[in-house]
Scaffold this motif. Sequence first.
Motif, PDB file in Angstrom:
ATOM      1  N   ASP A   3       0.832  -1.209   0.000  1.00 50.89           N
ATOM      2  CA  ASP A   3       0.000   0.000   0.000  1.00 50.89           C
ATOM      3  C   ASP A   3       0.862   1.252   0.000  1.00 50.89           C
ATOM      4  N   ALA A   4       1.972   1.233   0.738  1.00 59.96           N
ATOM      5  CA  ALA A   4       2.869   2.393   0.794  1.00 59.96           C
ATOM      6  C   ALA A   4       3.497   2.663  -0.575  1.00 59.96           C
ATOM      7  N   ARG A  10       1.214   6.656  -6.762  1.00 64.04           N
ATOM      8  CA  ARG A  10       0.046   7.494  -7.077  1.00 64.04           C
ATOM      9  C   ARG A  10       0.366   8.978  -6.867  1.00 64.04           C
ATOM     10  N   ASP A  11       1.090   9.297  -5.805  1.00 63.12           N
ATOM     11  CA  ASP A  11       1.489  10.687  -5.549  1.00 63.12           C
ATOM     12  C   ASP A  11       2.401  11.208  -6.655  1.00 63.12           C
ATOM     13  N   LEU A  12       3.323  10.363  -7.109  1.00 60.39           N
ATOM     14  CA  LEU A  12       4.229  10.759  -8.183  1.00 60.39           C
ATOM     15  C   LEU A  12       3.458  11.036  -9.466  1.00 60.39           C
ATOM     16  N   VAL A  13       2.565  10.151  -9.831  1.00 58.68           N
ATOM     17  CA  VAL A  13       1.775  10.331 -11.053  1.00 58.68           C
ATOM     18  C   VAL A  13       0.900  11.573 -10.936  1.00 58.68           C
ATOM     19  N   SER A  14       0.319  11.804  -9.782  1.00 60.29           N
ATOM     20  CA  SER A  14      -0.496  13.006  -9.581  1.00 60.29           C
ATOM     21  C   SER A  14       0.338  14.258  -9.775  1.00 60.29           C
ATOM     22  N   LEU A  47      -4.890  -0.645 -10.591  1.00 61.15           N
ATOM     23  CA  LEU A  47      -3.855   0.200 -11.194  1.00 61.15           C
ATOM     24  C   LEU A  47      -4.326   0.905 -12.469  1.00 61.15           C
ATOM     25  N   HIS A  48      -5.531   0.625 -12.923  1.00 59.49           N
ATOM     26  CA  HIS A  48      -6.027   1.214 -14.166  1.00 59.49           C
ATOM     27  C   HIS A  48      -5.962   2.743 -14.150  1.00 59.49           C
ATOM     28  N   ASP A  49      -6.516   3.369 -13.124  1.00 61.96           N
ATOM     29  CA  ASP A  49      -6.531   4.833 -13.068  1.00 61.96           C
ATOM     30  C   ASP A  49      -5.117   5.396 -13.038  1.00 61.96           C
ATOM     31  N   LEU A  50      -4.261   4.750 -12.290  1.00 58.04           N
ATOM     32  CA  LEU A  50      -2.880   5.201 -12.164  1.00 58.04           C
ATOM     33  C   LEU A  50      -2.160   5.157 -13.510  1.00 58.04           C
ATOM     34  N   VAL A  51      -2.321   4.082 -14.232  1.00 55.97           N
ATOM     35  CA  VAL A  51      -1.675   3.942 -15.536  1.00 55.97           C
ATOM     36  C   VAL A  51      -2.243   4.957 -16.516  1.00 55.97           C
ATOM     37  N   GLN A  52      -3.553   5.152 -16.500  1.00 61.46           N
ATOM     38  CA  GLN A  52      -4.152   6.129 -17.411  1.00 61.46           C
ATOM     39  C   GLN A  52      -3.681   7.538 -17.072  1.00 61.46           C
ATOM     40  N   GLU A  53      -3.590   7.882 -15.798  1.00 60.32           N
ATOM     41  CA  GLU A  53      -3.107   9.211 -15.397  1.00 60.32           C
ATOM     42  C   GLU A  53      -1.660   9.416 -15.828  1.00 60.32           C
ATOM     43  N   ALA A  54      -0.845   8.382 -15.723  1.00 59.94           N
ATOM     44  CA  ALA A  54       0.558   8.487 -16.140  1.00 59.94           C
ATOM     45  C   ALA A  54       0.653   8.694 -17.653  1.00 59.94           C
ATOM     46  N   ALA A  55      -0.147   7.968 -18.409  1.00 54.61           N
ATOM     47  CA  ALA A  55      -0.150   8.134 -19.865  1.00 54.61           C
ATOM     48  C   ALA A  55      -0.619   9.534 -20.242  1.00 54.61           C
ATOM     49  N   MET A  56      -1.635  10.028 -19.562  1.00 56.38           N
ATOM     50  CA  MET A  56      -2.118  11.392 -19.824  1.00 56.38           C
ATOM     51  C   MET A  56      -1.030  12.417 -19.542  1.00 56.38           C
TER      52      MET A  56
END
Length: 83
Positions: A3-4, A10-14, A47-56
């Motif tokens: 989780d950590a 997630r913080d990095l991608v954000s 991980l779907h949202d995370l991967v999509q945010e990174a691609a965006m």
Amino acid sequence: MSDAQRKELRDLVSALGADISDRHYQPSYDAAANICSGVFETIPVDLHDLVQEAAMAGYAAALDDLERGKLDDRVRERAELLG
């Protein structure tokens, strides 16, 4: 993935996508949807949202670089071959 680790990622991608301009949002969203459509079947659902945010974020950064004229020689060479 712990989780950590997931939170850190997630913080990095954000942070990467924090400055997507309004004019780049829709093209980045569309490109990420196209890119991710084939990947989603192979990665965990959480991980779907995370991967999509990174691609965006990556696509928006590339659009910004193009607008600023930040093209490297390899991109110029490819453009010359296509054009």
